[in-house]
Write an enzyme that holds these catalytic residues in place. Structure first.
Site, PDB file in Angstrom:
ATOM      1  N   TYR A   1      34.386  -2.312  29.838  1.00  0.00           N
ATOM      2  CA  TYR A   1      34.177  -1.635  31.116  1.00  0.00           C
ATOM      3  C   TYR A   1      32.850  -2.001  31.770  1.00  0.00           C
ATOM      4  O   TYR A   1      32.601  -1.658  32.917  1.00  0.00           O
ATOM      5  CB  TYR A   1      34.259  -0.109  30.947  1.00  0.00           C
ATOM      6  CG  TYR A   1      35.630   0.420  30.548  1.00  0.00           C
ATOM      7  CD1 TYR A   1      36.737  -0.422  30.468  1.00  0.00           C
ATOM      8  CD2 TYR A   1      35.822   1.767  30.264  1.00  0.00           C
ATOM      9  CE1 TYR A   1      37.994   0.062  30.102  1.00  0.00           C
ATOM     10  CE2 TYR A   1      37.074   2.261  29.906  1.00  0.00           C
ATOM     11  CZ  TYR A   1      38.149   1.396  29.818  1.00  0.00           C
ATOM     12  OH  TYR A   1      39.384   1.894  29.469  1.00  0.00           O
TER      13      TYR A   1
ATOM     14  N   ASP B   1      46.446  -0.041  17.429  1.00  0.00           N
ATOM     15  CA  ASP B   1      47.848   0.260  17.726  1.00  0.00           C
ATOM     16  C   ASP B   1      48.415   1.197  16.662  1.00  0.00           C
ATOM     17  O   ASP B   1      49.193   2.106  16.959  1.00  0.00           O
ATOM     18  CB  ASP B   1      48.701  -1.011  17.887  1.00  0.00           C
ATOM     19  CG  ASP B   1      48.428  -2.061  16.832  1.00  0.00           C
ATOM     20  OD1 ASP B   1      47.426  -1.971  16.096  1.00  0.00           O
ATOM     21  OD2 ASP B   1      49.237  -3.008  16.717  1.00  0.00           O
TER      22      ASP B   1
ATOM     23  N   LYS C   1      40.476  -3.673  16.364  1.00  0.00           N
ATOM     24  CA  LYS C   1      41.606  -4.614  16.386  1.00  0.00           C
ATOM     25  C   LYS C   1      41.129  -5.882  15.698  1.00  0.00           C
ATOM     26  O   LYS C   1      41.133  -6.981  16.279  1.00  0.00           O
ATOM     27  CB  LYS C   1      42.059  -4.855  17.833  1.00  0.00           C
ATOM     28  CG  LYS C   1      43.316  -5.679  17.985  1.00  0.00           C
ATOM     29  CD  LYS C   1      44.597  -4.941  17.649  1.00  0.00           C
ATOM     30  CE  LYS C   1      45.798  -5.876  17.712  1.00  0.00           C
ATOM     31  NZ  LYS C   1      47.062  -5.232  17.275  1.00  0.00           N
TER      32      LYS C   1
HETATM   33 MG   LIG Z   1      51.139  -3.479  17.712  1.00  0.00          MG
END
Ligand SMILES: [Mg+2]
Ligand SMILES: [Mg+2]
Lengths: 370, 370
Positions: free
Chosen positions: B141, B223, B191
């Site tokens: 951001y 996720d 991630k």
């Molecule tokens: Mg995924």
């Protein structure tokens, strides 16, 4: 019709659920007078073991010569310590890249008889039926630079969210096309109040929408979408978004149905050669035990019939057969409640075949009287 | 203790809920023999109207001279068409930047008597009690470049996820400190299978964890975290993550309790001057009607007492009073069910004050006999 289908069972339960899918496809062949040519290829851990590559050249070549690709699942603890280029997941990533599979489709549809399995209350998820369309080959997961730096002793790191305008256009267009065959509403998800890429995304969505006057376009910020998937998922028809937002939101949405074992997916290319696979992984803990839920793999073949072969009737026949079997209380172990006896993978496949045959018999009788 | 508190009511229901918070703080002053000096400042739309700036210099100066800042909410349709630098939200963003509020804390705790308001089934959310710690001043951001380019007729766009290692370290350390006073577990969300910044984040988390041998560290992919917040939210104690992941996950998590009107937040700096505000917005549709739920603002003042003034007992007294009132079925309109008569904002504040007084009376009696 005559079609060549590449079958890549992969690892773990991938093989078992693929066997189930082939059974169903053979039933479709018979009932609808098609001819499917099946060719098996290796990918993932199995391919590493046999050919020292997660995506052997032969497999890729075979896929290229097929009309569609069905994939089971890849991975397992056996290969977890392998160097990065010998990881099973690399096989799938390489295949996506080679076939330019840029559009990932994930339908999320709740089944009446399985609402009890959802973490959400019945009134929130009853009747939910939407599709997430995720851009799969661009954005933050692929942009360069992606690296560390040291300057005056200060350690920093950078990743890059990069998109070409054309990449946005083709995925958003795909979403509108899909919406035309559904409830004619597209929700475009972005973070346009902060990101320049999102502001371009929003403009492209507006432009594409002009070409589809019959489809309604709604914009939604990604953090709001993460809330809306929980408090009002029924509002959605087609959700389209960039790679990383789609990764997070599609996994969140997968929880609405209560079982990952239910969810199919498609990855579409511009060339017409598409790939279909269940959302779930290779579940090494239950592999080889004839326990896995074959529904996600079977619904993936229905997606293949619809999107690759335009066999809408056949696709619906499979979807109806699955729904019929689940509604009659027949379920694999991932979905049974206390005291219920689970069906094995092969038993459930037999039930779905039987439902398909029944459905077809009724259809033939109705045709005869029409 | 004697403390200076800057009060920035802002727009819409911000004013009403701030009035409620001040009432509660005055009760705390009285019961616990503290002295709070309140100073009011303008921010957001109200400041644009009066002083043509969403964050007037006077307001910023007043905050700097205070021991803590309480904020209501900013924004409303009246200013939606303003140019970017005259938007109410800019006032809040500028204040965060000026005070270097890098750690956003969002507790998510379900209240037994409100479980019916959650979209999730009782068994999934009962006993949920965790805190999301979001990095607030770095990442995608804020990174540069954030711009469009044209090269050989090809239109592209780029945003940049940039972090200094030090920025990761201070926020992760903060999370471990918070976990020490809670259930001693930190879930670090990243991630790392795809992003270089996430791989550095994970390394820093491992390093920081060495300094806190009493706190357990768990890594989770973003996720997967989006799924886990729905199917198993009870597993969490403190979740720490970078800016954008935190934006998405904290909004998703806000749905677990069933009402945004319940959720407080804190934004902490390195200097010791922190800001507290409800998660909800200015709700212009019900502003001025004495209908708004004051609980999020009141729980934000409890966070202020705990984190800025180390008044743990006083903070708990407020939290217990709120819980007592909600458990006895007294609720504002956002939480009442069909047929129930809602309490107004000011009525609910009176109830919470009364519960505080009762609690304090019991406490005094027990002290006398101790
Ligand atoms: Mg995924
Ligand atoms: Mg947000």
């Amino acid at each position: 019709m005559e079609k060549k289908i590449a079958l890549l069972p992969g690892d773990g339960i991938g093989k078992e659920v693929m066997d189930g899918a082939v059974e169903i496809l053979k039933a479709i062949e018979e009932h609808y007078y098609h001819r499917f040519h099946f060719q098996y290829g290796m990918i993932g851990g199995a391919a590493i073991d046999e050919m020292n590559s997660p995506l052997p050249q032969e497999t890729l070549q075979m896929c290229r010569e097929s009309d569609a690709v069905l994939l089971g699942s890849v991975g397992g603890p056996k290969w977890d310590k392998n160097p990065s280029h010998l990881r099973p997941e690399k096989g799938l990533l390489a295949l996506r890249k080679e076939l330019d599979l840029y559009a990932n489709l994930r339908p999320v549809e709740t089944v009446e008889s399985l609402l009890d399995s959802s973490p959400l209350k019945r009134e929130y998820v009853e009747g939910v039926d939407f599709m997430i369309v995720r851009e799969l080959t661009g954005g933050l997961y692929f942009g360069k630079p992606s690296e560390r730096n040291v300057k005056n002793g200060e350690h920093t790191v950078v990743d890059t969210l990069f998109y070409k305008r054309d990449e946005m256009e083709r995925i958003i267009e795909r979403a509108f096309q899909l919406a035309q065959d559904r409830k004619k509403k597209v929700t475009s998800v972005d973070k346009a109040n902060v990101l320049e890429s999102s502001r371009m995304w929003r403009e492209v969505a507006e432009e594409v929408a002009m070409k589809f006057p019959d489809v309604e376009l709604q914009h939604m910020l990604v953090d709001h979408a993460a809330m809306a998937l929980i408090h009002n998922p029924k509002q959605f028809d087609v959700i389209v978004t960039e790679n990383m937002f789609g990764d997070i939101l599609s996994d969140e949405a997968s929880m609405l149905t209560g079982s990952l074992g239910m969810l199919p997916s498609a990855s579409l290319s511009a060339t017409g050669l598409h790939l279909y696979e269940p959302v779930h992984g290779s579940a090494p803990d239950i592999a080889g035990e004839d326990k896995a839920n074959p529904v996600a793999m079977i619904l993936s073949t229905a997606m293949m019939l619809r999107h690759s072969f335009k066999m809408e009737e056949e696709a619906e026949a499979i979807e109806n057969a699955v729904k019929h079997v689940l509604d009659s209380g027949k379920r694999t172990a991932d979905l049974t409640r206390k005291g219920e006896k689970p069906f094995s993978t092969s038993e459930l496949v037999e039930e779905i075949k039987a439902a398909l045959a029944d459905d077809h018999a009724i259809f033939n009788i109705m045709e005869a009287y029409a």
